[in-house]
Design a protein around this motif. Sequence first.
Motif, PDB file in Angstrom:
ATOM      1  N   PHE A   1       0.817   4.482   4.728  1.00  0.00           N
ATOM      2  CA  PHE A   1       0.143   3.437   3.960  1.00  0.00           C
ATOM      3  C   PHE A   1       0.141   2.151   4.765  1.00  0.00           C
ATOM      4  N   ASP A   2      -1.041   1.581   4.917  1.00  0.00           N
ATOM      5  CA  ASP A   2      -1.193   0.329   5.653  1.00  0.00           C
ATOM      6  C   ASP A   2      -1.348  -0.827   4.695  1.00  0.00           C
ATOM      7  N   GLY A   3      -0.755  -1.923   5.029  1.00  0.00           N
ATOM      8  CA  GLY A   3      -0.942  -3.127   4.251  1.00  0.00           C
ATOM      9  C   GLY A   3       0.310  -3.550   3.523  1.00  0.00           C
ATOM     10  N   GLU A   4       0.303  -4.802   3.118  1.00  0.00           N
ATOM     11  CA  GLU A   4       1.411  -5.344   2.347  1.00  0.00           C
ATOM     12  C   GLU A   4       0.859  -5.814   1.012  1.00  0.00           C
ATOM     13  N   ILE A   5       1.581  -5.558  -0.015  1.00  0.00           N
ATOM     14  CA  ILE A   5       1.165  -5.909  -1.366  1.00  0.00           C
ATOM     15  C   ILE A   5       2.282  -6.723  -2.027  1.00  0.00           C
ATOM     16  N   ASP A   6       2.009  -7.189  -3.227  1.00  0.00           N
ATOM     17  CA  ASP A   6       2.987  -8.010  -3.937  1.00  0.00           C
ATOM     18  C   ASP A   6       4.214  -7.207  -4.367  1.00  0.00           C
ATOM     19  N   ARG A   7       3.980  -6.072  -5.015  1.00  0.00           N
ATOM     20  CA  ARG A   7       5.082  -5.281  -5.581  1.00  0.00           C
ATOM     21  C   ARG A   7       4.957  -3.822  -5.159  1.00  0.00           C
ATOM     22  N   ALA A   8       6.110  -3.208  -4.992  1.00  0.00           N
ATOM     23  CA  ALA A   8       6.164  -1.775  -4.722  1.00  0.00           C
ATOM     24  C   ALA A   8       7.203  -1.168  -5.658  1.00  0.00           C
ATOM     25  N   TRP A   9       6.867  -0.006  -6.229  1.00  0.00           N
ATOM     26  CA  TRP A   9       7.735   0.651  -7.204  1.00  0.00           C
ATOM     27  C   TRP A   9       8.056   2.058  -6.759  1.00  0.00           C
ATOM     28  N   MET A  10       9.234   2.515  -7.166  1.00  0.00           N
ATOM     29  CA  MET A  10       9.614   3.907  -6.973  1.00  0.00           C
ATOM     30  C   MET A  10      10.514   4.335  -8.119  1.00  0.00           C
ATOM     31  N   ARG A  11      10.393   5.597  -8.480  1.00  0.00           N
ATOM     32  CA  ARG A  11      11.214   6.170  -9.540  1.00  0.00           C
ATOM     33  C   ARG A  11      11.859   7.445  -9.012  1.00  0.00           C
ATOM     34  N   ALA A  12      13.124   7.668  -9.363  1.00  0.00           N
ATOM     35  CA  ALA A  12      13.854   8.882  -8.966  1.00  0.00           C
ATOM     36  C   ALA A  12      13.841   9.044  -7.453  1.00  0.00           C
TER      37      ALA A  12
ATOM     38  N   LEU B   1       9.964   0.480   0.681  1.00  0.00           N
ATOM     39  CA  LEU B   1       9.546  -0.659  -0.145  1.00  0.00           C
ATOM     40  C   LEU B   1       9.509  -1.936   0.676  1.00  0.00           C
ATOM     41  N   GLY B   2      10.502  -2.128   1.507  1.00  0.00           N
ATOM     42  CA  GLY B   2      10.571  -3.344   2.318  1.00  0.00           C
ATOM     43  C   GLY B   2       9.439  -3.479   3.307  1.00  0.00           C
ATOM     44  N   ARG B   3       8.927  -2.363   3.751  1.00  0.00           N
ATOM     45  CA  ARG B   3       7.823  -2.392   4.720  1.00  0.00           C
ATOM     46  C   ARG B   3       6.515  -2.780   4.068  1.00  0.00           C
ATOM     47  N   ILE B   4       6.316  -2.451   2.787  1.00  0.00           N
ATOM     48  CA  ILE B   4       5.007  -2.669   2.180  1.00  0.00           C
ATOM     49  C   ILE B   4       4.958  -3.729   1.092  1.00  0.00           C
ATOM     50  N   GLY B   5       6.097  -4.145   0.537  1.00  0.00           N
ATOM     51  CA  GLY B   5       6.054  -5.096  -0.574  1.00  0.00           C
ATOM     52  C   GLY B   5       7.057  -6.224  -0.437  1.00  0.00           C
ATOM     53  N   ARG B   6       6.719  -7.370  -0.989  1.00  0.00           N
ATOM     54  CA  ARG B   6       7.672  -8.488  -0.977  1.00  0.00           C
ATOM     55  C   ARG B   6       8.672  -8.370  -2.112  1.00  0.00           C
ATOM     56  N   ASP B   7       8.265  -7.724  -3.209  1.00  0.00           N
ATOM     57  CA  ASP B   7       9.132  -7.468  -4.350  1.00  0.00           C
ATOM     58  C   ASP B   7       9.162  -5.969  -4.605  1.00  0.00           C
ATOM     59  N   GLY B   8      10.268  -5.497  -5.167  1.00  0.00           N
ATOM     60  CA  GLY B   8      10.379  -4.079  -5.438  1.00  0.00           C
ATOM     61  C   GLY B   8      10.994  -3.800  -6.791  1.00  0.00           C
ATOM     62  N   ALA B   9      10.789  -2.605  -7.256  1.00  0.00           N
ATOM     63  CA  ALA B   9      11.420  -2.147  -8.493  1.00  0.00           C
ATOM     64  C   ALA B   9      11.814  -0.689  -8.297  1.00  0.00           C
ATOM     65  N   LEU B  10      13.010  -0.369  -8.746  1.00  0.00           N
ATOM     66  CA  LEU B  10      13.539   0.990  -8.657  1.00  0.00           C
ATOM     67  C   LEU B  10      14.017   1.433 -10.030  1.00  0.00           C
TER      68      LEU B  10
END
Length: 185
Positions: free
Chosen positions: A114-125, A135-144
Motif C-alpha cells: 500500500f502506497d501513501g500516508e493517511i490520517d488513521r490506520a486500523w487493525m483488529r486481531a 500502521l506507523g508506515r502508513i498512518g499518523r494515528d492508529g487504532a488497535l
Amino acid sequence: VSLDSVARERMRRHYELLIRWNRRMNLTRVVEPEQAAERHFGESLAFVAAKPGDWSSAVDVGSGAGFPGLVLAAAYPDRSITLLEPVGKKAVFLREVSREWGTVRVRDVRVGDFDGEIDRAWMRAVNVPQALGDLGRIGRDGALWVGSEGAAEARKHENWQWEQGIPLAGGAHRQLLIGRRCSTW
C-alpha cells in the motif's frame, strides 16, 4: 452512539450479506445476531464513541469481513476509507457490500504494497509488533482492537503514544487502543 437511518441500513445489509456469503466461504465464526452485534458491530463502533476526531481518510488493514472498516464507513459517510484485504474472495465480498457507498475503496493488496500516508490506520486481531510497524508506515494515528497482552505489547513500543485503553464488550480482556505515532517511520 447515535447513527442515522442510512448508517443503520448499511450495517443491516452488511450483516445480511455476511450471513449469506459466510455459507460459501469462511468470513467469521461469529454469526449469531446478538453475538455479531456485540463483537463485530459494537466493538467497531467503540471507535465512534471514543474518538469522533479530526480525520478525513483511513485505512482498515486486513479488513476480512469488514470489521471495523465497513462499520466505520457507514458511521462516517463523509470520510474516505480504504479497505486492504489481500484475500481475493474477501475483497470481492467487501466490494459487494460497499458498492454503492461512494467513499469506500477496496484494495486487494497486502499492507506492505500500500502506497501513501493517511490520517488513521486500523487493525483488529493482530500480531502487535508487526501491526505497529505497518500502521506507523502508513498512518499518523492508529487504532488497535486487541487483547490485554496485545495492549501491553503496544504500550512498550517507543514510537507510539497510546491513550488509555477502552474496554470492549466482546471479552473481559479485550480493548480498543487509540494512539499517535511519535516519530516518522
